[in-house]
Motif scaffolding. Structure first.
Motif, PDB file in Angstrom:
ATOM      1  N   CYS A  73       0.827  -1.211   0.000  1.00 37.34           N
ATOM      2  CA  CYS A  73       0.000   0.000   0.000  1.00 37.34           C
ATOM      3  C   CYS A  73       0.857   1.256   0.000  1.00 37.34           C
ATOM      4  CB  CYS A  73      -0.921   0.016   1.215  1.00 37.34           C
ATOM      5  SG  CYS A  73      -1.898  -1.475   1.408  1.00 37.34           S
ATOM      6  N   GLU A  74       0.237   2.360  -0.430  1.00 39.62           N
ATOM      7  CA  GLU A  74       0.881   3.677  -0.567  1.00 39.62           C
ATOM      8  C   GLU A  74       1.688   3.723  -1.866  1.00 39.62           C
ATOM      9  OE1 GLU A  74       0.674   6.589   1.850  1.00 39.62           O
ATOM     10  OE2 GLU A  74      -1.081   5.272   1.849  1.00 39.62           O
ATOM     11  N   VAL A  77       5.546   3.781  -1.870  1.00 39.23           N
ATOM     12  CA  VAL A  77       6.068   2.507  -1.349  1.00 39.23           C
ATOM     13  C   VAL A  77       5.990   1.466  -2.461  1.00 39.23           C
ATOM     14  CG1 VAL A  77       5.719   0.652   0.346  1.00 39.23           C
ATOM     15  CG2 VAL A  77       5.476   3.039   1.055  1.00 39.23           C
ATOM     16  N   GLU A  80       8.811   2.003  -5.057  1.00 39.74           N
ATOM     17  CA  GLU A  80      10.125   1.497  -4.610  1.00 39.74           C
ATOM     18  C   GLU A  80      10.113  -0.026  -4.600  1.00 39.74           C
ATOM     19  OE1 GLU A  80      12.900   3.071  -2.137  1.00 39.74           O
ATOM     20  OE2 GLU A  80      11.887   4.965  -1.683  1.00 39.74           O
ATOM     21  N   TYR A  81       8.975  -0.621  -4.224  1.00 40.89           N
ATOM     22  CA  TYR A  81       8.844  -2.069  -4.217  1.00 40.89           C
ATOM     23  C   TYR A  81       9.037  -2.630  -5.620  1.00 40.89           C
ATOM     24  CZ  TYR A  81       6.764  -6.707  -3.659  1.00 40.89           C
ATOM     25  OH  TYR A  81       6.550  -8.061  -3.659  1.00 40.89           O
ATOM     26  N   PRO A  98      23.593   6.577  -4.042  1.00 42.93           N
ATOM     27  CA  PRO A  98      22.811   6.846  -2.827  1.00 42.93           C
ATOM     28  C   PRO A  98      22.420   8.310  -2.637  1.00 42.93           C
ATOM     29  CG  PRO A  98      24.591   5.356  -2.319  1.00 42.93           C
ATOM     30  CD  PRO A  98      24.801   5.814  -3.737  1.00 42.93           C
ATOM     31  N   TYR A  99      23.313   9.248  -2.992  1.00 45.40           N
ATOM     32  CA  TYR A  99      22.984  10.657  -2.803  1.00 45.40           C
ATOM     33  C   TYR A  99      21.875  11.084  -3.768  1.00 45.40           C
ATOM     34  CZ  TYR A  99      23.241  15.548  -1.693  1.00 45.40           C
ATOM     35  OH  TYR A  99      22.904  16.826  -1.279  1.00 45.40           O
ATOM     36  N   ARG A 101      19.663   9.060  -4.967  1.00 41.27           N
ATOM     37  CA  ARG A 101      18.453   8.407  -4.479  1.00 41.27           C
ATOM     38  C   ARG A 101      17.810   9.251  -3.384  1.00 41.27           C
ATOM     39  NH1 ARG A 101      18.347   2.783  -5.694  1.00 41.27           N
ATOM     40  NH2 ARG A 101      17.406   2.181  -3.713  1.00 41.27           N
ATOM     41  N   ALA A 102      18.647   9.779  -2.489  1.00 42.25           N
ATOM     42  CA  ALA A 102      18.137  10.627  -1.406  1.00 42.25           C
ATOM     43  C   ALA A 102      17.473  11.880  -1.991  1.00 42.25           C
ATOM     44  CB  ALA A 102      19.265  11.013  -0.454  1.00 42.25           C
ATOM     45  N   ARG A 105      14.099  10.849  -3.448  1.00 42.01           N
ATOM     46  CA  ARG A 105      13.128  10.598  -2.374  1.00 42.01           C
ATOM     47  C   ARG A 105      12.674  11.905  -1.739  1.00 42.01           C
ATOM     48  NH1 ARG A 105      16.729   5.711  -0.554  1.00 42.01           N
ATOM     49  NH2 ARG A 105      15.538   3.955  -1.389  1.00 42.01           N
ATOM     50  N   PHE A 106      13.593  12.844  -1.579  1.00 41.68           N
ATOM     51  CA  PHE A 106      13.249  14.151  -0.999  1.00 41.68           C
ATOM     52  C   PHE A 106      12.188  14.832  -1.851  1.00 41.68           C
ATOM     53  CE2 PHE A 106      13.896  18.078   1.274  1.00 41.68           C
ATOM     54  CZ  PHE A 106      13.611  19.055   0.336  1.00 41.68           C
ATOM     55  N   TRP A 107      12.399  14.871  -3.169  1.00 44.21           N
ATOM     56  CA  TRP A 107      11.451  15.569  -4.039  1.00 44.21           C
ATOM     57  C   TRP A 107      10.133  14.818  -4.198  1.00 44.21           C
ATOM     58  CZ3 TRP A 107      11.611  20.451  -4.316  1.00 44.21           C
ATOM     59  CH2 TRP A 107      12.840  21.121  -4.232  1.00 44.21           C
ATOM     60  N   TYR A 110       8.338  15.811  -1.273  1.00 41.89           N
ATOM     61  CA  TYR A 110       7.905  17.200  -1.446  1.00 41.89           C
ATOM     62  C   TYR A 110       6.606  17.254  -2.251  1.00 41.89           C
ATOM     63  CZ  TYR A 110       8.001  22.174  -2.548  1.00 41.89           C
ATOM     64  OH  TYR A 110       7.679  23.508  -2.668  1.00 41.89           O
ATOM     65  N   THR A 114       4.078  18.643   0.318  1.00 41.28           N
ATOM     66  CA  THR A 114       4.055  20.103   0.199  1.00 41.28           C
ATOM     67  C   THR A 114       3.285  20.564  -1.035  1.00 41.28           C
ATOM     68  OG1 THR A 114       6.208  20.197   1.319  1.00 41.28           O
ATOM     69  CG2 THR A 114       5.486  22.186   0.170  1.00 41.28           C
TER      70      THR A 114
ATOM     71  N   ARG B  67      27.561  17.796   1.705  1.00 42.58           N
ATOM     72  CA  ARG B  67      26.339  17.711   0.893  1.00 42.58           C
ATOM     73  C   ARG B  67      25.140  17.359   1.786  1.00 42.58           C
ATOM     74  NH1 ARG B  67      26.926  14.438  -4.650  1.00 42.58           N
ATOM     75  NH2 ARG B  67      27.273  12.697  -3.211  1.00 42.58           N
ATOM     76  N   VAL B  74      14.343   9.883   4.762  1.00 48.97           N
ATOM     77  CA  VAL B  74      15.275   9.885   3.626  1.00 48.97           C
ATOM     78  C   VAL B  74      16.690   9.668   4.164  1.00 48.97           C
ATOM     79  CG1 VAL B  74      16.226  11.251   1.713  1.00 48.97           C
ATOM     80  CG2 VAL B  74      13.795  11.382   2.222  1.00 48.97           C
ATOM     81  N   TYR B  78      19.268   6.619   3.427  1.00 45.64           N
ATOM     82  CA  TYR B  78      20.604   6.967   2.944  1.00 45.64           C
ATOM     83  C   TYR B  78      21.695   6.280   3.766  1.00 45.64           C
ATOM     84  CZ  TYR B  78      24.602   9.960   1.686  1.00 45.64           C
ATOM     85  OH  TYR B  78      25.825  10.428   1.268  1.00 45.64           O
ATOM     86  N   GLU B  81      22.074   2.725   2.914  1.00 44.38           N
ATOM     87  CA  GLU B  81      22.647   2.483   1.597  1.00 44.38           C
ATOM     88  C   GLU B  81      24.130   2.821   1.519  1.00 44.38           C
ATOM     89  OE1 GLU B  81      20.058   4.528  -1.129  1.00 44.38           O
ATOM     90  OE2 GLU B  81      18.414   3.130  -0.757  1.00 44.38           O
ATOM     91  N   PHE B 101       6.195   1.602   4.746  1.00 46.20           N
ATOM     92  CA  PHE B 101       4.792   1.970   4.986  1.00 46.20           C
ATOM     93  C   PHE B 101       4.612   2.397   6.440  1.00 46.20           C
ATOM     94  CE2 PHE B 101       0.225   1.735   4.356  1.00 46.20           C
ATOM     95  CZ  PHE B 101      -0.245   1.468   5.634  1.00 46.20           C
TER      96      PHE B 101
END
Lengths: 243, 222
Positions: A73-74, A77, A80-81, A98-99, A101-102, A105-107, A110, A114, B67, B74, B78, B81, B101
């Motif tokens: 669900c979601e 999620v 990514e699954y 990884p950076y 990816r972060a 995920r942040f956006w 957002y 937001t 950075r 998140v 990170y 990973e 979830f």
């Protein structure tokens, strides 16, 4: 490139959804991009199926992806699954660094936490006053996304770079609704003059095959939206005409 | 290439923030050294914070060789990973989806609990009812297991445990009991309290309650 057998990795796929839900569109786009076949089950949200209520007891919402009978669900999620359960099947939605990816995920967060609440206020606005206030509040969020596109794409066509990624799907799946709201409200939230980068990205996203195949007809979405507004206006006892 | 002074990890944080504590606990669980940088939030925010998180201007922010990584969950993803050693997330994709979830869902504990002390009347009653449902759902998800991560303290445990010192305040404002509403969750909270990473990162409920009282004055709430 359809990989019909890919669903065999752990069992068959079923998706519980509604035809116009942008969150469901997110999942359909992702599954389409990966060439994963699934059975689609249309839910009536006014009369939710036992399957939906059993599969998502916490929220009772669509989308729900059932993989070999097990629910995920979601929408974010689920996205990514999809990357992790079928590695190497179709392009990954998340980059490998990884950076990066972060950042993705942040956006995506957002967009959910937001941008969409601000858009929702515009979507729900009934009076001219509400519209104006909601629009003014939403514009800075669009500005942020326009800057994010420049930062994430690094001059390439999508937030994900050369290929559609997590943020593209997260935001792009709402475009048909953003356009419907713009039309009714007389606003121009993804103003091409003001945000040429984002406006061009929107056209590119909507032209992607996996997107075109699942985004609902703009006319039908507009009709549904007008129907919602008529109900809200009636409920508010407002004397303004629905447009 | 990062300059000498920018190398390594710096966590921009605020002492009582449960979202910052998620990061502190994760770093401690993984045995990763970092510099803790207390930020001024109620007064003037530092240039470093404003530069590192221009979008939200909030903590926590993890600076890795200068950075910024923003948003607590998140940051947790990170860390898993980038650093080998004890992973917070399980390896199985389905279990990972479940962990993501529930970790995201647990944000509601803080969101709804905050409404209890900020709002009154019907709005408070509504928040109370929703929070009780959230706690019951978390209790159900935990079940009879030692941790949300199963036998091991994991991603969801890290996400939820920082809200534990806030619960006594939420209980008081909302007039309910976690022991009654979510007994397994209450037992889990006691189980986690003695864990080194947790004890070293969380503040006692009395301090949290004092902070809430101070915030209410700051916002002019009765």
């Amino acid at each position: 490139m359809a990989v019909a057998a890919a669903a065999g990795a752990g069992g068959e796929l079923r998706l519980l959804g509604t035809w116009s839900s942008p969150w469901v569109i997110r999942v359909r786009v992702a599954l389409g991009l990966k060439g994963l076949s699934y059975e689609y089950l249309e839910e009536d949200l006014a009369s939710k199926s036992d399957l939906l209520l059993r599969s998502n007891p916490v929220h009772g919402k669509v989308p729900v992806l059932l993989h070999g009978g097990r629910p995920v669900c979601e929408s974010l999620v689920i996205l990514e699954y999809a990357d992790e359960a079928w590695p190497g099947v179709g392009p990954p939605l998340l980059p490998s660094d990884p950076y990066d990816r972060a950042t993705a995920r942040f956006w995506a967060a957002y967009v959910n936490d937001t941008f969409l609440p601000a858009f929702r206020a515009l979507f729900r606005s009934l009076t001219e006053e509400q519209r104006a206030a909601a629009f003014e509040n939403a514009v800075p969020k669009v500005e942020a996304l326009d800057r994010a596109l420049a930062e994430c794409s690094k001059g390439k066509p999508f937030f994900g770079g050369d290929a559609v990624g997590l943020v593209d799907v997260a935001l792009g799946s709402h475009l048909v609704w953003i356009r419907a709201v713009n039309e009714v409200a007389g606003t121009n939230l993804l103003d091409g003059a003001r945000f040429p980068g984002l406006a061009a990205w929107a056209e590119r996203f909507l032209a992607v095959d996996a997107v075109r195949e699942v985004v609902p007809d703009a006319g039908k979405v507009l009709e549904q939206y007008k129907g919602f507004r008529a109900k809200w206006i009636a409920a508010a006892g407002s004397t303004s005409k629905s447009t | 290439m990062a300059e000498g002074k920018n190398k390594g990890l710096v966590l921009l944080d605020f002492w009582v923030s449960p979202f910052g504590q998620r990061c502190r606990i994760a770093l401690a669980e993984k045995g990763i050294p970092y510099e803790y940088s207390e930020q001024e939030l109620l007064g003037t925010k530092s240039d470093l914070l404003l530069r590192s998180n221009p979008v939200h201007k909030k903590i926590p922010v993890l600076l890795h060789d200068g950075r910024p990584v923003c948003e607590s969950l998140v940051i947790l993803n990170y860390l898993d990973e980038v650093y080998s050693g004890k992973p917070l997330l399980p390896s199985d994709p389905y279990a990972r989806a479940g962990a993501r979830f529930w970790a995201a869902y647990s944000d509601k504990v803080y969101e709804l609990g905050t409404r209890l002390w900020k709002l009154g009347g019907d709005a408070r009653a509504k928040a109370r009812a929703e929070l009780l449902q959230v706690l019951a759902n978390l209790d159900g998800e935990l079940g009879d297991r030692a941790f949300f991560g199963g036998a091991e303290f994991g991603f969801v445990d890290v996400a939820v445990v920082p809200f534990v010192p806030w619960l006594p305040s939420f209980e008081r404002y909302g007039e309910f009991s976690v022991e009654e509403a979510a007994p397994r969750l209450a037992a889990w909270a006691r189980r986690c309290a003695g864990r080194e990473s947790v004890a070293g990162s969380l503040h006692p409920p009395e301090k949290v309650d004092e902070f809430i009282t101070m915030l209410k004055k700051h916002y002019g709430i009765e």
